[in-house]
Design a protein around this motif. Sequence first.
Motif: not given
Length: 271
Positions: A87-89, A93-94, A196-199, A220-224
């Motif tokens: 999540s830090s990465a 980036a975001v 980003t918060l739900p991710l 699995q739909l989440s990139p994170l």
Amino acid sequence: MSAVARVAPGLRIVPPALLRARRPHRMIERSLHVVRRSPLIYVTGFFEPLFYLLSIRIGFTELVGDIDVAGRSVGYAAFVAPALMASSAMNGAVYDSTMNIFFKLRHAKLYDAVLATPMTPDDVALGEIAFAVLRGFLYSVAFLVTMWAMGMVGSPLVLLALPVCLLIGFAFAAIGMACTTYMRSWADFEYVSAITLPLFLFSATFYPVSSYGEWGWVLQLSPLYHGVALVRSLNLGHLEWSMLGHVGVLLGLAVIGVTVASRRVASLLLT
């Protein structure tokens, strides 16, 4: 025949911007000069996952107990820590590929001035994405050092999580910049936090996939999620062929993001 046209068939998956860019490092140099003037702005994104980790280590670990991961029982804090590293990465980036780029694009008009030089839209897009990746990577390195200091490193393979965090940052920075080129005002940044918060919360960050029952496939739909799965497996010392699928998802997002971002910068500033 152009360089892009002469590229080998096996490399056609590479975004054209990566092949055409010649001076993206100049954008990185400029960003580094800015960092020297206001360094505190660029470290804030590291603290959110760090505070989550500290609160979990102090307050929740004893309440939750151990978590079973790949047949191995680990403490709850050790389960969450690799996810927060990923999540830090994402955060680094975001933050850099959205708000900072929007200011340069819409208000400072920086890119108009840059494109009056020999720089190209591909140089701008790739340079800005690369700096956002660098910011996320530095967050990840700092977080890994914190994990080591707190005794949460489970395997030497966790060092391989650093390149994974580079890939996580690349995917989110590329997609972040691509989306930012479509934003019209600061009000649009509500959508950034709304995504980003739900991710952050629902990427197997705090709960194993098994906790979601039949809805586990949604994660699995989440990139994170794919980044979290990679970092967590490496911290536990697991190497499996299925990890290549997670890498492929992140690479695919990065390719799409770089391609869209470079085309959007060109259409906004050269037409």
